[in-house]
Motif scaffolding. Structure first.
Motif, PDB file in Angstrom:
ATOM      1  N   THR A 188     -67.579 -27.464  23.433  1.00 52.78           N
ATOM      2  CA  THR A 188     -68.673 -27.864  24.318  1.00 52.78           C
ATOM      3  C   THR A 188     -68.953 -29.346  24.133  1.00 52.78           C
ATOM      4  OG1 THR A 188     -69.649 -25.653  24.177  1.00 52.78           O
ATOM      5  CG2 THR A 188     -71.068 -27.436  24.933  1.00 52.78           C
TER       6      THR A 188
ATOM      7  N   LEU B 289     -72.680 -31.114  30.616  1.00 56.43           N
ATOM      8  CA  LEU B 289     -73.999 -30.597  30.988  1.00 56.43           C
ATOM      9  C   LEU B 289     -74.400 -30.936  32.431  1.00 56.43           C
ATOM     10  CD1 LEU B 289     -76.013 -31.142  27.671  1.00 56.43           C
ATOM     11  CD2 LEU B 289     -74.933 -29.050  28.528  1.00 56.43           C
TER      12      LEU B 289
ATOM     13  N   TRP C  43     -73.046 -28.400  34.887  1.00 56.65           N
ATOM     14  CA  TRP C  43     -73.368 -26.991  34.682  1.00 56.65           C
ATOM     15  C   TRP C  43     -73.951 -26.342  35.937  1.00 56.65           C
ATOM     16  CZ3 TRP C  43     -76.680 -22.924  34.471  1.00 56.65           C
ATOM     17  CH2 TRP C  43     -76.370 -21.882  33.605  1.00 56.65           C
TER      18      TRP C  43
ATOM     19  N   THR D 180     -69.660 -22.782  30.839  1.00 53.10           N
ATOM     20  CA  THR D 180     -69.226 -24.060  30.268  1.00 53.10           C
ATOM     21  C   THR D 180     -67.714 -24.122  30.133  1.00 53.10           C
ATOM     22  OG1 THR D 180     -71.296 -24.150  29.023  1.00 53.10           O
ATOM     23  CG2 THR D 180     -69.565 -25.679  28.383  1.00 53.10           C
TER      24      THR D 180
ATOM     25  N   THR E 166     -71.173 -25.660  38.415  1.00 55.80           N
ATOM     26  CA  THR E 166     -70.321 -24.558  37.969  1.00 55.80           C
ATOM     27  C   THR E 166     -71.029 -23.225  38.140  1.00 55.80           C
ATOM     28  OG1 THR E 166     -69.425 -26.091  36.319  1.00 55.80           O
ATOM     29  CG2 THR E 166     -68.852 -23.774  36.078  1.00 55.80           C
TER      30      THR E 166
END
Length: 629
Positions: free
Chosen positions: A321, A326, A329, A302, A332
């Motif tokens: 965060t 999200l 994610w 994150t 990533t």
């Protein structure tokens, strides 16, 4: 009082300004059910707006990838927080043009009858752009450089010292009203003469944005060979260098995209081609060698999205965060796997301090990978290669961050210094200043502290320092051997102030806890009400107790004369860096020639602290935070 049409009508709405798209979204959703032509137009508005934002974001990400573009930068200074804040609402013009497009749709009914594709529409739009938009923009731009219009309007755009793709959108409401006409006339004109198409609108608008980003990118990507083989092209297409000259010498190079109009208007900068040729030719050769390198690593998946080349605005604020992260994610996570397999250490950010270039390099490893026994050899190899690369370049000081200096991994950097005894670059773990920050947070009058992680590198130094000042240290450790080894390092008369404890309840009456090893909420419950938790553990402990206060990780604020700093270091506030980072900076500014690796020299803690203050680094005033605050 600001000039008329300077401010945006929705400038006080913040993110709520995007609710303006609400009616478009409702109509677009309705069109999916009913299939109405009018609603389909709203869908196009939403898609084009999204694509435009994507183009600007993609350009911004690419130009901030220093590992790709560092050798091609035109202006070498960094983008600071002031410029980022000034350009925060760069996307206002996209909302404005969406509204203007909807007005045009209702005023000109024939826009609802456009075909999807007509090759003639591209020819018509191109001709109208050259004949109408280019000269119109050129003369309007020259007018905005007049005294009144520049002072009251256009100076906002030129107040950004380093051109960036988002700088293209940083202008006043009046200027973007005019720019809307510049971009709209070829589109509307082509449709009026019967040569319009939906694909032409998409193409023209997106190419327009692409070229605006190109000119403001501050990265020269147009190859000089293109103009050498086809010299006439230099009058038909500007370059980032060409437009950067306009920001330096504001009396020249006014054109939109075509320098031909500067040549016709006698405003062509005579140096327009030589800097472009020089920058393009020297790509890969002209990188300035940093004086100091902070060798960091990625914390987790994150926080990897907190990099300056991912979202510039997000990176300019302390990491937390966020829900919007999200959806990214999985991407990533995939990048993490690629980095694990292929990536090398790379540069992510830089700033200047007193004519010294400071860079942050990142080892392509995430925090959890340091805990994998089979991965440690590879991590040490990355760190070693980074140190040797810095040594070859002529870097003066390289500071190891967090897990890169883990005692079990490489002995706090000792492994590399012993293996390469002739290193010119000074390797620094920065823990001496980290210890100094923690120790100077402890208020006067404290007679007893409870220390976890007591036999670690930092724990040892803190314990030895405090016992010399006749402060009783309850050292939590199960290893009597390690405790006695540290105790024997203390002068004989102070050894009695070091006390081994093996359970948390031993600290039930101690209100000063120094946490060097992660503790659970249950373990925190042994602390009496009013306890303050100092800490040097990563990640920080949970703020569980409402009746206690919690310190942040050891950190210092960089001197006020730092330049080009535009990203936050993990959870630190703007301009604040971890103490180990600051320790490397002090090592550089002091010109110290020794390596700072291995065990902390307790005798140097006060020396390093005074040196940091002498150079303008300031301790972060850390008023204790409770869970409630």
């Amino acid at each position: 009082m600001v000039a008329a049409l300077f401010a945006w009508p929705w400038e006080n709405l913040g993110l709520f300004k995007f609710l303006i798209y609400g009616p478009f979204l409702v109509k677009a959703l309705h069109s999916g059910i009913q299939g109405g032509d009018l609603d389909a137009f709203c869908l196009h508005i939403l898609i084009i707006s999204g694509l435009r934002i994507f183009i600007y974001q993609l350009w911004t990400s690419c130009v901030n990838m220093l590992f790709l573009t560092g050798n091609r930068r035109i202006l070498q200074q960094g983008v600071d927080f002031k410029q980022i804040d000034k350009e925060w609402d760069w996307d206002n013009f996209i909302i404005l043009q969406a509204l203007m497009a909807s007005v045009a749709y209702y005023v000109f009914p024939f826009l609802s009858l456009l075909p999807l594709w007509d090759p003639r529409s591209f020819i018509a739009a191109t001709l109208l752009h050259v004949v109408v938009s280019e000269p119109l923009y050129y003369w309007v731009h020259r007018c905005f450089h007049g005294d009144y219009l520049f002072t009251h309007y256009h100076s906002l755009h030129h107040s950004s010292p380093v051109p960036q793709p988002l700088t293209a959108g940083s202008a006043t409401f009046l200027e973007h009203l005019i720019l809307t006409a510049v971009i709209g006339l070829p589109v509307l004109g082509s449709c009026t003469i019967g040569y319009g198409s939906i694909s032409m609108i998409y193409g023209y608008v997106l190419v327009f944005d692409f070229l605006r980003c190109l000119g403001h990118s501050n990265v020269e990507i147009v190859p000089r060979q293109l103009f050498e083989k086809l010299p006439f092209l230099k009058y038909l297409l500007y370059t980032p260098t060409y437009h950067s000259l306009h920001h330096e010498d504001m009396c020249t190079n006014y054109c939109l995209f075509m320098p031909l109009f500067d040549a016709l208007g006698d405003t062509l900068n005579t140096k327009s081609w030589e800097p472009h040729k020089r920058t393009s030719s020297n790509a890969g050769k002209n990188r300035r060698v940093p004086d100091f390198v902070f060798l960091a690593h990625v914390v987790d998946i994150t926080s990897a999205m907190h990099s300056p080349f991912v979202l510039r605005s997000f990176a300019s604020t302390p990491f937390t965060t966020r829900l919007f992260l999200l959806p990214f994610w999985p991407i990533t996570f995939l990048v993490m796997l690629i980095m694990w397999a292929k990536a090398k250490t790379f540069s992510v950010s830089f700033y200047n301090l007193r004519d010294r270039l400071q860079q942050t390099w990142v080892v392509p490893r995430f925090g959890f990978q340091y805990l994998l026994p089979f991965g440690q050899e590879g991590i040490n190899k990355h760190i070693e290669e980074a140190i040797l690369s810095a040594d070859r370049l002529g870097v003066k000081v390289l500071s190891l961050a967090a897990l890169n200096k883990n005692e079990a991994l490489n002995g706090g950097g000792t492994l590399f210094v012993n293996k390469h005894p002739n290193l010119k670059v000074r390797v620094v773990h920065g823990n001496t200043l980290t210890a100094a920050v923690i120790l100077n947070e402890i208020p006067e009058g404290v007679e007893e502290v409870f220390l976890t992680g007591a036999t670690s590198k930092l724990g040892r130094a803190i314990a030895l320092y405090l016992c010399r000042r006749k402060i009783r240290v309850l050292m939590l450790t199960l290893s009597t051997e390690r405790f006695q080894k540290i105790q024997n390092e203390a002068p004989l008369e102070f050894q009695k102030y070091l006390v081994q404890v093996t359970k948390y309840h031993a600290a039930k009456n101690c209100k000063t806890w120094i946490v060097g090893k992660w503790i659970t909420p249950r373990e925190q419950s042994w602390a009496p009400s009013g306890t303050h938790f100092h800490q040097f553990v990563v990640p920080p402990i949970l703020s569980f107790r409402r009746d206690c206060t919690y310190g942040d990780l050891a950190a210092m604020k960089l001197p006020d004369d730092v330049q080009g700093l535009g990203s936050c270091e993990y959870t630190m506030d703007r301009g604040v860096v971890h103490a180990c980072h600051a320790g490397g900076v002090v090592h550089l500014l002091e010109g110290w020639t020794h390596h700072e690796v291995g065990a902390i020299d307790v005798d140097r803690i006060d020396l390093v602290w005074k040196a940091a203050q002498k150079h303008g680094l300031k301790p972060v005033i850390n008023v204790g935070k409770s869970k409630e605050s």
